[in-house]
Scaffold this motif. Structure first.
Motif, PDB file in Angstrom:
ATOM      1  N   VAL A 233       0.846  -1.200   0.000  1.00 53.86           N
ATOM      2  CA  VAL A 233       0.000   0.000   0.000  1.00 53.86           C
ATOM      3  C   VAL A 233       0.882   1.251   0.000  1.00 53.86           C
ATOM      4  CG1 VAL A 233      -1.970  -1.071   1.149  1.00 53.86           C
ATOM      5  CG2 VAL A 233      -0.119  -0.092   2.526  1.00 53.86           C
ATOM      6  N   THR A 234       0.245   2.407  -0.187  1.00 53.09           N
ATOM      7  CA  THR A 234       1.002   3.660  -0.174  1.00 53.09           C
ATOM      8  C   THR A 234       1.362   4.090   1.239  1.00 53.09           C
ATOM      9  OG1 THR A 234      -1.108   4.859  -0.259  1.00 53.09           O
ATOM     10  CG2 THR A 234       0.048   4.502  -2.357  1.00 53.09           C
ATOM     11  N   ASP A 235       0.586   3.617   2.239  1.00 50.93           N
ATOM     12  CA  ASP A 235       0.855   3.986   3.634  1.00 50.93           C
ATOM     13  C   ASP A 235       0.381   2.860   4.554  1.00 50.93           C
ATOM     14  OD1 ASP A 235       1.169   5.065   6.121  1.00 50.93           O
ATOM     15  OD2 ASP A 235       0.115   6.940   5.698  1.00 50.93           O
ATOM     16  N   SER A 236       1.326   2.086   5.105  1.00 51.07           N
ATOM     17  CA  SER A 236       0.955   0.932   5.932  1.00 51.07           C
ATOM     18  C   SER A 236       0.328   1.340   7.259  1.00 51.07           C
ATOM     19  CB  SER A 236       2.180   0.056   6.183  1.00 51.07           C
ATOM     20  OG  SER A 236       3.198   0.776   6.858  1.00 51.07           O
ATOM     21  N   SER A 237       0.633   2.540   7.762  1.00 50.58           N
ATOM     22  CA  SER A 237       0.037   2.980   9.025  1.00 50.58           C
ATOM     23  C   SER A 237      -1.464   3.170   8.883  1.00 50.58           C
ATOM     24  CB  SER A 237       0.699   4.268   9.518  1.00 50.58           C
ATOM     25  OG  SER A 237       0.501   5.329   8.589  1.00 50.58           O
ATOM     26  N   CYS A 238      -1.911   3.675   7.739  1.00 51.18           N
ATOM     27  CA  CYS A 238      -3.344   3.820   7.490  1.00 51.18           C
ATOM     28  C   CYS A 238      -4.013   2.449   7.396  1.00 51.18           C
ATOM     29  CB  CYS A 238      -3.585   4.607   6.200  1.00 51.18           C
ATOM     30  SG  CYS A 238      -3.097   6.342   6.292  1.00 51.18           S
ATOM     31  N   LEU A 239      -3.333   1.524   6.717  1.00 50.52           N
ATOM     32  CA  LEU A 239      -3.877   0.172   6.579  1.00 50.52           C
ATOM     33  C   LEU A 239      -3.993  -0.503   7.939  1.00 50.52           C
ATOM     34  CD1 LEU A 239      -4.819  -2.262   4.952  1.00 50.52           C
ATOM     35  CD2 LEU A 239      -2.417  -2.849   4.560  1.00 50.52           C
ATOM     36  N   SER A 240      -3.022  -0.279   8.825  1.00 52.07           N
ATOM     37  CA  SER A 240      -3.058  -0.918  10.142  1.00 52.07           C
ATOM     38  C   SER A 240      -4.273  -0.467  10.940  1.00 52.07           C
ATOM     39  CB  SER A 240      -1.767  -0.630  10.916  1.00 52.07           C
ATOM     40  OG  SER A 240      -1.670   0.744  11.245  1.00 52.07           O
ATOM     41  N   SER A 241      -4.635   0.801  10.833  1.00 52.12           N
ATOM     42  CA  SER A 241      -5.815   1.315  11.543  1.00 52.12           C
ATOM     43  C   SER A 241      -7.085   0.644  11.052  1.00 52.12           C
ATOM     44  CB  SER A 241      -5.930   2.833  11.358  1.00 52.12           C
ATOM     45  OG  SER A 241      -4.815   3.502  11.899  1.00 52.12           O
ATOM     46  N   VAL A 242      -7.182   0.471   9.736  1.00 57.19           N
ATOM     47  CA  VAL A 242      -8.352  -0.180   9.148  1.00 57.19           C
ATOM     48  C   VAL A 242      -8.417  -1.649   9.574  1.00 57.19           C
ATOM     49  CG1 VAL A 242      -9.385  -0.941   6.968  1.00 57.19           C
ATOM     50  CG2 VAL A 242      -8.503   1.397   7.187  1.00 57.19           C
ATOM     51  N   LEU A 243      -7.275  -2.303   9.570  1.00 58.16           N
ATOM     52  CA  LEU A 243      -7.235  -3.719   9.949  1.00 58.16           C
ATOM     53  C   LEU A 243      -7.595  -3.913  11.420  1.00 58.16           C
ATOM     54  CD1 LEU A 243      -4.021  -4.884   8.034  1.00 58.16           C
ATOM     55  CD2 LEU A 243      -6.406  -5.387   7.455  1.00 58.16           C
ATOM     56  N   ASP A 244      -7.190  -2.956  12.264  1.00 54.65           N
ATOM     57  CA  ASP A 244      -7.565  -3.017  13.679  1.00 54.65           C
ATOM     58  C   ASP A 244      -9.083  -2.980  13.824  1.00 54.65           C
ATOM     59  OD1 ASP A 244      -4.992  -3.204  14.666  1.00 54.65           O
ATOM     60  OD2 ASP A 244      -4.746  -1.037  14.873  1.00 54.65           O
ATOM     61  N   ASN A 245      -9.717  -2.086  13.072  1.00 55.36           N
ATOM     62  CA  ASN A 245     -11.177  -1.957  13.134  1.00 55.36           C
ATOM     63  C   ASN A 245     -11.879  -3.198  12.580  1.00 55.36           C
ATOM     64  OD1 ASN A 245     -11.070   0.629  14.243  1.00 55.36           O
ATOM     65  ND2 ASN A 245     -10.991   1.620  12.226  1.00 55.36           N
ATOM     66  N   MET A 246     -11.236  -3.874  11.608  1.00 52.74           N
ATOM     67  CA  MET A 246     -11.838  -5.061  10.990  1.00 52.74           C
ATOM     68  C   MET A 246     -11.527  -6.336  11.773  1.00 52.74           C
ATOM     69  SD  MET A 246     -11.148  -4.178   6.944  1.00 52.74           S
ATOM     70  CE  MET A 246     -12.261  -5.402   6.275  1.00 52.74           C
ATOM     71  N   GLY A 247     -10.643  -6.235  12.792  1.00 52.43           N
ATOM     72  CA  GLY A 247     -10.346  -7.372  13.651  1.00 52.43           C
ATOM     73  C   GLY A 247      -9.352  -8.362  13.084  1.00 52.43           C
ATOM     74  N   PHE A 248      -8.513  -7.929  12.127  1.00 55.21           N
ATOM     75  CA  PHE A 248      -7.523  -8.828  11.532  1.00 55.21           C
ATOM     76  C   PHE A 248      -6.206  -8.785  12.301  1.00 55.21           C
ATOM     77  CE2 PHE A 248     -10.168  -8.698   7.671  1.00 55.21           C
ATOM     78  CZ  PHE A 248     -10.119 -10.036   7.296  1.00 55.21           C
ATOM     79  N   GLU A 249      -5.540  -9.948  12.361  1.00 54.70           N
ATOM     80  CA  GLU A 249      -4.184 -10.004  12.881  1.00 54.70           C
ATOM     81  C   GLU A 249      -3.240  -9.756  11.714  1.00 54.70           C
ATOM     82  OE1 GLU A 249      -1.183 -13.109  15.206  1.00 54.70           O
ATOM     83  OE2 GLU A 249      -3.288 -13.645  14.856  1.00 54.70           O
ATOM     84  N   TYR A 250      -2.198  -8.985  11.938  1.00 56.07           N
ATOM     85  CA  TYR A 250      -1.316  -8.622  10.826  1.00 56.07           C
ATOM     86  C   TYR A 250       0.086  -8.306  11.330  1.00 56.07           C
ATOM     87  CZ  TYR A 250      -2.283  -3.903  12.529  1.00 56.07           C
ATOM     88  OH  TYR A 250      -2.396  -2.795  13.326  1.00 56.07           O
ATOM     89  N   LYS A 251       1.004  -8.189  10.382  1.00 54.93           N
ATOM     90  CA  LYS A 251       2.389  -7.826  10.687  1.00 54.93           C
ATOM     91  C   LYS A 251       2.850  -6.796   9.673  1.00 54.93           C
ATOM     92  CE  LYS A 251       5.781 -10.619   9.677  1.00 54.93           C
ATOM     93  NZ  LYS A 251       6.704 -11.787   9.701  1.00 54.93           N
ATOM     94  N   ILE A 252       3.305  -5.641  10.156  1.00 55.89           N
ATOM     95  CA  ILE A 252       3.814  -4.590   9.273  1.00 55.89           C
ATOM     96  C   ILE A 252       5.279  -4.862   8.966  1.00 55.89           C
ATOM     97  CG2 ILE A 252       4.311  -2.132   9.046  1.00 55.89           C
ATOM     98  CD1 ILE A 252       1.937  -1.557  10.853  1.00 55.89           C
ATOM     99  N   THR A 253       5.600  -5.009   7.688  1.00 53.52           N
ATOM    100  CA  THR A 253       6.978  -5.266   7.268  1.00 53.52           C
ATOM    101  C   THR A 253       7.774  -3.972   7.151  1.00 53.52           C
ATOM    102  OG1 THR A 253       6.190  -7.187   6.041  1.00 53.52           O
ATOM    103  CG2 THR A 253       8.411  -6.417   5.542  1.00 53.52           C
ATOM    104  N   ASP A 254       7.171  -2.983   6.491  1.00 56.16           N
ATOM    105  CA  ASP A 254       7.769  -1.650   6.382  1.00 56.16           C
ATOM    106  C   ASP A 254       6.649  -0.659   6.103  1.00 56.16           C
ATOM    107  OD1 ASP A 254       7.231  -1.741   3.560  1.00 56.16           O
ATOM    108  OD2 ASP A 254       9.141  -2.756   3.230  1.00 56.16           O
ATOM    109  N   GLU A 255       6.976   0.553   5.674  1.00 54.82           N
ATOM    110  CA  GLU A 255       5.960   1.604   5.506  1.00 54.82           C
ATOM    111  C   GLU A 255       5.000   1.354   4.343  1.00 54.82           C
ATOM    112  OE1 GLU A 255       8.842   4.641   2.928  1.00 54.82           O
ATOM    113  OE2 GLU A 255       8.243   5.131   4.983  1.00 54.82           O
ATOM    114  N   HIS A 256       5.316   0.319   3.530  1.00 57.96           N
ATOM    115  CA  HIS A 256       4.439   0.039   2.388  1.00 57.96           C
ATOM    116  C   HIS A 256       3.886  -1.392   2.373  1.00 57.96           C
ATOM    117  CE1 HIS A 256       5.400   3.876   0.608  1.00 57.96           C
ATOM    118  NE2 HIS A 256       6.702   3.598   0.642  1.00 57.96           N
ATOM    119  N   ASN A 257       4.427  -2.265   3.193  1.00 57.26           N
ATOM    120  CA  ASN A 257       4.071  -3.687   3.090  1.00 57.26           C
ATOM    121  C   ASN A 257       3.538  -4.246   4.410  1.00 57.26           C
ATOM    122  OD1 ASN A 257       5.149  -4.637   0.271  1.00 57.26           O
ATOM    123  ND2 ASN A 257       6.740  -3.302   1.119  1.00 57.26           N
TER     124      ASN A 257
END
Length: 303
Positions: A233-257
């Motif tokens: 994605v263009t901004d992984s921090s924005c994606l992390s917020s959305v994933l938190d709201n959707m209840g997904f477990e995830y791992k941020i690799t860097d600012e885009h992945n």
């Protein structure tokens, strides 16, 4: 946790070659322990040491709590059955006669249990057919039957499915699981055929160049090899917020992945990201298998 086999700083050296180098191992009681490594990694060397066919250069191991330099180790080895490299059978004898010979070798005079043992490994109807006329799968099962004479608590199998056809592999897998679950036998399986090993092992030890590089349970392996969706994605921090709201477990690799553990609805995810101006660049599914995990441990590629 109780262990039937433990190795500590174990070394085995030959002229100009180190087969085992500071080797450590812990095999839990009641497990099917998959001993994973390339050919020449040191798997058979370890098995030969455990069975008393060779002596370690240094270090030690324990069988049921008894160290290898203790005189009582001979009694503990009687609790182990093994098929090392090739089955130890007499080609000119029938299945029954092979087991009778092993009973005699072990000093067992009551042969009443032989028919049950042949039935256990699926060789009860071989009659007067000699072992030289058995298929490879039948020879492997006879080898296991020989190893089971004396009712061992632990069974060591060195590449038991090597060279077997698909049907033979299935029969071997079912037999190993049956021995473990119904008879309570701890099984140590040395193999480089990882896909098949993943179908039955409860624990794993990964060896490379004589060193154990990782030990883990099947549950731990499943977590590390679980399905994930890799999203750029263009901004992984924005994606992390959305994933938190959707209840997904995830791992941020860097600012885009980001690796998402599961299969998110991409349309819903895209819609949820729109207010923040975050765009999805690419989406890929990952499902790492045992082979890929092993390659990632030792480094290199599948080629």
């Amino acid at each position: 946790m109780e262990y039937v086999l433990k190795a500590e700083s174990l070394e085995k050296k030959y002229r100009g070659y180190t087969a085992l180098d500071g080797f450590i191992m812990n095999v839990p009681k009641g497990s099917i322990y998959g001993f994973v490594g390339k050919n020449g990694a040191g798997k058979t060397t370890l098995i030969r040491l455990i069975c008393g066919l060779q002596k370690p250069t240094s270090g030690s191991f324990e069988i049921y709590g008894v160290r290898n330099n203790d005189k009582k180790i001979l009694e503990q080895r009687k609790r182990i059955g093994a098929v090392v490299e090739t089955p130890s059978i007499y080609p000119g004898l029938t299945a029954y006669e092979n087991l009778k010979m092993q009973y005699m070798t072990l000093g067992l005079s009551d042969y009443k249990s032989i028919p049950d043992l042949l039935k256990l490994v699926g060789l009860e109807n071989t009659g007067k057919k000699t072992a030289r006329n058995f298929s490879l799968g039948m020879k492997q099962r006879l080898g296991i039957a020989v190893a089971l004479c004396g009712a061992p608590d632990m069974l060591i199998l060195d590449e038991p499915i090597n060279g077997l056809d698909p049907q033979g592999i299935i029969e071997m897998r079912e037999l190993i699981i049956k021995l473990n679950r119904e008879k309570g036998i701890t099984v140590l399986i040395s193999s480089h055929i990882l896909d098949e090993l993943s179908r039955l092992a409860t624990h794993y030890g990964f060896i490379d160049n004589g060193k154990l590089i990782r030990e883990m349970s099947a549950e731990e392996l499943e977590k590390e090899c679980r399905r994930s969706t890799h999203i750029e994605v263009t901004d992984s921090s924005c994606l992390s917020s959305v994933l938190d709201n959707m209840g997904f477990e995830y791992k941020i690799t860097d600012e885009h992945n980001v690796d998402i553990f599961g299969r998110p609805n991409i349309s819903q995810l895209t819609k949820a990201l729109m207010p923040s101006g975050c765009d999805i660049i690419s989406v890929n599914e990952n499902d790492e298998d045992l082979e890929s995990f092993f390659i990632s441990l030792i480094g290199g590629s599948k080629s």
